[in-house]
Every structure is written in structure tokens, then in C-alpha cells.
Design a protein around this motif. Structure first.
Motif, PDB file in Angstrom:
ATOM      1  N   GLU A 196     -37.302   8.111 -22.334  1.00 46.09           N
ATOM      2  CA  GLU A 196     -38.596   8.542 -22.845  1.00 46.09           C
ATOM      3  C   GLU A 196     -38.976   7.771 -24.097  1.00 46.09           C
ATOM      4  OE1 GLU A 196     -39.730  13.000 -22.106  1.00 46.09           O
ATOM      5  OE2 GLU A 196     -37.654  12.917 -22.793  1.00 46.09           O
ATOM      6  N   ARG A 235     -37.293  10.618 -17.835  1.00 52.52           N
ATOM      7  CA  ARG A 235     -36.098  11.395 -18.181  1.00 52.52           C
ATOM      8  C   ARG A 235     -35.041  11.328 -17.082  1.00 52.52           C
ATOM      9  NH1 ARG A 235     -38.699  17.091 -18.524  1.00 52.52           N
ATOM     10  NH2 ARG A 235     -39.530  16.238 -16.574  1.00 52.52           N
ATOM     11  N   GLN A 243     -24.390  13.065 -18.891  1.00 52.88           N
ATOM     12  CA  GLN A 243     -25.588  12.586 -19.576  1.00 52.88           C
ATOM     13  C   GLN A 243     -25.179  11.502 -20.561  1.00 52.88           C
ATOM     14  OE1 GLN A 243     -27.451  15.197 -22.352  1.00 52.88           O
ATOM     15  NE2 GLN A 243     -29.418  14.131 -22.290  1.00 52.88           N
ATOM     16  N   PHE A 269     -34.174  18.450 -17.655  1.00 53.04           N
ATOM     17  CA  PHE A 269     -33.264  17.395 -18.085  1.00 53.04           C
ATOM     18  C   PHE A 269     -32.753  17.713 -19.493  1.00 53.04           C
ATOM     19  CE2 PHE A 269     -36.013  15.271 -15.013  1.00 53.04           C
ATOM     20  CZ  PHE A 269     -35.071  14.658 -14.213  1.00 53.04           C
ATOM     21  N   SER A 290     -32.057   9.166 -20.134  1.00 52.35           N
ATOM     22  CA  SER A 290     -33.476   9.351 -20.414  1.00 52.35           C
ATOM     23  C   SER A 290     -33.985   8.160 -21.206  1.00 52.35           C
ATOM     24  CB  SER A 290     -33.701  10.642 -21.223  1.00 52.35           C
ATOM     25  OG  SER A 290     -35.048  10.729 -21.651  1.00 52.35           O
TER      26      SER A 290
END
Length: 357
Positions: free
Chosen positions: A304, A284, A42, A24, A302
Motif C-alpha cells: 500500500e 494489500r 506476513q 489483511f 502489503s
């Protein structure tokens, strides 16, 4: 739908590379393998705002509705006029105890005129009642000194507005000397049905269809979304179609969510369905699949860190979006091993039995 499912499967494959390792953001090599009508984006702090869901812009069409600014009723064939000449009862047709003004009035004929004593044929079609009154005063002045009279429309038969769709009583509404707005027409038809979609009202006028966001007037006070109506307008109130988004993958409760006109962010949708599965989800790999008949856009976010969830609050979901949370590489390997253990155990047990014989 088949194209959508194919694109969905392709997108899910992007999350996994060889040896059970996810890469990713999605590797360029994986993107190159996609067809030209699939784009992977993204999401980050720089581009998140450009994908924010916009409110419906149909209100602009309401501003272009012809003839929706000024209003003055114009008499037309079929209307019945009531003419009252003060101090001259012989020129006023009496209504009587059993006759209404509409029954005793002067009907405008197909040629746009009506007959009046002494004057003869009087032009009425296309004129406001005040103009007809002024013309009659001039004509009667040859027979009566300083005539004083009043002209009213006793029955409005010539012009109408039709309202149909998700209203309580679809019907034909007469056009009168009182201006009628879109909201007036809806109220006259008994109001909206519970499943009505006031955001996507259509008005047909002079062979053209206009989109009007009545909800913009009701909720945000945008006056342009409550236009003035005119004769011949056909109003259609559609029923609200299900506007679902689908939350799938490693979340607490995979399910569909009906937006029902609600502005729902990606983070809100995930939280509503129990959030990410802490043991199985790959933070992610949150993907949003958004497709049309011609192309598919895949957004990847993402989470995270808490910053990712904050970005998700700025990304509005649209009807038809599919949100998919991928599984972590470690969990894929664990599932594979756990799936093999019973088989391996059975084989080992069988071998031990054979060896003991």
C-alpha cells in the motif's frame, strides 16, 4: 502438483471474507481453517531478511573431496615406461624412425612390475616415476659405475577420468603427471553446452557423490569449487532445468519467468510483468506460494506504501514460487454488478414489453 493446486486455491480463498470484504493480514480464524501443512507468514521489516534466498552451499562438499589437495602421479598396470640410460645405448630400447616411445617402452604388467635388463623384475605400480628412477639407479650400480638415467611415462593407459553430461564432447580423459582440475576436465571435453548448469556439477569418487558449484569458481573465484581430480572420478554436468516462477492475478502481464540462475526479487518480478493493475489489484494482498512435497508456506506482503515495494526487493523468489496478486473488494463488487446488469436489463425490457401488450 495436486497438493500444490489445492493449497493455492485455499490461499486465494484467504483473501476474501464474507460480504466481499478482505481482511489483511490474513485473519487468524482463516489460518485456523487451514491444514497443518500450510503456514501463512506476513512479511515485514523484522522478518524479511530471514527469507532471503541463499546462494547454493554445495561448495562445502568440494572441500571434503578426498585426495584433492596434493598431487603426484603413481604408475599402475598398463602404463608404458621409457627408460633412458645416459652413455649406455645398449640399455635403452631404441625407438627408431617408425616406432614411438610408447611402442618401444616397458609395459607395466598386471603384477605391477616390468622387466629391465640386468636388473630383472622392477616394481613400478604405486610408485612415482622419480621413485622408480631411484630404485633403478641402485640396482644398476652393481653393473655400471654411477649410472645416470631418466624414467618417464610414455603412455598413460592405467588411469582415467570420465566426464559426461552437458559438455561438447563427453569422453574418457587420461590421468597424467600434470594435475587436472575440474575446469581442466571441462575444457578438455570441449567446454560447456549452452544449456549446462555448472552450479550443480556432481563428482563420483570411491562410491560417494559430491556436489560442486563450478559456477562459484567461474564467477566468484572460489578456488575450493575447482577441485583437483583423481583416477576413477566420474564428472556429470547436468543440463539446466527450467527454473520458473509464476506471476498471476491482477498484474499487467500474468506469465511465467525463467530464473535461469538469476536472483530475482519479488518487486523485480512484479515490475517485469507490468506491475499491479491499478484499477483491479488489492495492494494489500500480494501472496507468494512456496511449496515442497510436505508443506506449503504462503507469504503475504502489503505494498500500500512504497515501503512495501522496498521490502519486496529483499525477498528473493525461488524456482516453483507462485506470486498471486488478489483483486480489490470494490472491483469484485463492480464485476459482480456489471455481470448482472445485462441480465437485469434484459428482464426489465421483457417486463416492459409484456406490460405494453
Amino acid at each position: 502438483m495436486m497438493r500444490f493446486l489445492i493449497a493455492l486455491l485455499i490461499g486465494l480463498g484467504l483473501a476474501a471474507c464474507t460480504d466481499g470484504v478482505s481482511e489483511f493480514p490474513v485473519a487468524p480464524s482463516a489460518q485456523d481453517a487451514l491444514s497443518e501443512d500450510v503456514v501463512v507468514i506476513q512479511l515485514n521489516a523484522e522478518n524479511i531478511r530471514s527469507f532471503r534466498r541463499e546462494l547454493a552451499q554445495s561448495a562445502e562438499d568440494a572441500q571434503r573431496l578426498p585426495g584433492s589437495v596434493a598431487w603426484n602421479y603413481r604408475v599402475a598396470p598398463g602404463d608404458i615406461l621409457s627408460v633412458l640410460v645416459f652413455n649406455h645405448p645398449e640399455l635403452t630400447m631404441p625407438a627408431g624412425p617408425e616406432r614411438s616411445a610408447a611402442e618401444s617402452g616397458f609395459r607395466v604388467q598386471s603384477d605391477g612390475t616390468f622387466f629391465y635388463p640386468f636388473v630383472g623384475q622392477v616394481q613400478a605400480s604405486g610408485l612415482a616415476p622419480e621413485q622408480i628412477r631411484a630404485n633403478l639407479m641402485l640396482s644398476l650400480a652393481e653393473y655400471i659405475a654411477d649410472p645416470q638415467l631418466e624414467v618417464r611415462v610414455a603412455a598413460f593407459n592405467s588411469q582415467s577420468i570420465n566426464i559426461t553430461g552437458a559438455v561438447v564432447t563427453p569422453q574418457r580423459l587420461p590421468v597424467t603427471t600434470v594435475p587436472m582440475t575440474l575446469l581442466d576436465a571441462v575444457n578438455a571435453a570441449g567446454g560447456l553446452e549452452p544449456d549446462a548448469d555448472p552450479e550443480r556439477v556432481t563428482i563420483q569418487r570411491n562410491g560417494r557423490t559430491y556436489n560442486v558449484d563450478l559456477e562459484g569458481f567461474l564467477e566468484r573465484g572460489q578456488a575450493r569449487n575447482n577441485p583437483m581430480l583423481g583416477s576413477g572420478d566420474v564428472i556429470y554436468i547436468p543440463a539446466r532445468a527450467p527454473q520458473e516462477v509464476y506471476i498471476l492475478g491482477e498484474v499487467g502481464r500474468p506469465a511465467g519467468i525463467d530464473l535461469d540462475g538469476e536472483e530475482l526479487s519479488l518487486t523485480q518480478a512484479l515490475a517485469r510483468q507490468g506491475g499491479l493493475d491499478e484499477l483491479r489489484a488489492d495492494a494489500r494482498g500480494i501472496f507468494v506460494f512456496r511449496g515442497t512435497n510436505d508443506n506449503m508456506t504462503v507469504f503475504q506482503l502489503s505494498v500500500e506504501s512504497p515501503t512495501g515495494f522496498l521490502l519486496g526487493t529483499r525477498f528473493g523468489l525461488e524456482p516453483g514460487d507462485v506470486v498471486y496478486v488478489t483483486r480489490s473488494p470494490r472491483q469484485r463488487w463492480n464485476d459482480t454488478i456489471n455481470g448482472l446488469l445485462p441480465t437485469v436489463g434484459a428482464v426489465a425490457s421483457t417486463n416492459a414489453t409484456v406490460d405494453g401488450l
